[in-house]
Scaffold this motif. Structure first.
Motif: not given
Length: 322
Positions: A84-101
């Motif tokens: 669920v997309v949280p409340h964040l400032q407006e931007s076109k430069h978000y990305y997802i980081q996926a990291e192995s535990i």
């Protein structure tokens, strides 16, 4: 005093591949706050859990702005997680980081996407300011706004010279109903024209608050005045002492104590509890007891059970034991 060593013949060790590849969100996708964002990735020997975080690509540093999961389930092949997309400032430069535990330094990144926040407002519409309220009144509180969350807190406050004082707190208010009532305390509030109501949301990633305009709260008088005993009477053990009093907003019930004024501390000799303070009269029977002492320093004390500060003492009188 001598050293020996020997090396085996050579053999091969082949590393197994470890990989994560974030497939979605796709580049350029736009999400609004509150949307369900599907995250897809493929993996090979990446462990059983993956951290999924939202980052923003800055000019110099990339900054973590939110977390989708601290331990999303990961299996060999393709995986899906809904965030669920949280409340964040407006931007076109978000990305997802996926990291192995479990595998160190095994990280993958999605393409850039945009997030647009929703408007969040919260404003009190009542009280409007300028009202004149008395202790014990019921104050109607109303508010309006957009996307302010589900729960909040109301405060009754007084604007002092140096710091504001909280006199009443109403927690876990259901903000969705947009109205409630504050029961103004019936005793103990100082007179002031600078009271106001503050509303705050709670449990959200964004903080909203609003203060009403100032209004007046006036205290009402609270008193008990004992008229009988008059003082100077002489009673005997077993007599009935008539107690008369007048009162103003004393609360419903009180306690009548027969007191003895000692040298250092006063003591309670006998009591009548649960007295209706609005009656204005009661008969106090001086009980028979073996430890009654002769004294002219007995007196009657009446105290409200609503507020111990609403009290009065009669003048002194005497009691003779049998």
């Amino acid at each position: 005093s001598y050293n020996l060593e020997h090396a085996s013949n050579k053999f091969e060790i082949s590393p197994i591949p470890h990989s994560i590849d974030v497939l979605e969100p796709l580049e350029g996708v736009q999400y609004n706050e509150g949307d369900n964002m599907t995250i897809k990735w493929s993996s090979e020997n990446a462990g059983s859990q993956i951290k999924l975080d939202i980052y923003m690509d800055g000019w110099v540093y990339n900054t973590k702005y939110g977390s989708c999961s601290n331990g999303a389930t990961n299996v060999e092949g393709q995986n899906t997680f809904t965030c669920v997309v949280p409340h964040l400032q407006e931007s076109k430069h978000y990305y997802i980081q996926a990291e192995s535990i479990s595998v160190n330094d095994l990280v993958s990144y999605s393409k850039s996407f945009s997030i647009k926040p929703l408007p969040h407002t919260l404003r009190l519409t009542s009280p409007v300011g300028g009202e004149s309220i008395k202790e014990g009144d019921v104050l109607a509180v109303q508010w309006q706004g957009e996307n302010f969350g589900s729960l909040g807190t109301l405060f009754l406050m007084d604007d002092d010279w140096f710091s504001d004082t909280v006199y009443l707190t109403l927690d876990d208010v259901d903000l969705s109903v947009t109205s409630t009532t504050l029961y103004i305390p019936s005793h103990g509030l100082p007179h002031s024209k600078h009271y106001y109501v503050m509303i705050k949301n709670k449990g959200q990633s964004y903080n909203l608050e609003h203060a009403s305009n100032k209004f007046e709260i006036s205290p009402i008088p609270h008193s008990i005045q004992i008229n009988k005993p008059l003082g100077g009477e002489s009673f005997r053990e077993g007599d009935i002492i008539r107690v008369d009093w007048v009162s103003e907003n004393p609360g419903a019930t009180g306690i009548i104590n027969l007191m003895l004024d000692g040298w250092f501390t006063d003591s309670i000799v006998d009591s009548i509890d649960g007295v209706n303070l609005h009656n204005g009269t009661a008969n106090f029977s001086v009980s028979y007891r073996s430890d009654f002492s002769r004294s002219t320093h007995y007196y009657i004390q009446i105290t409200s059970k609503h507020d111990a500060e609403i009290t009065d003492d009669s003048l002194k009188f005497g009691i003779e034991p049998l």
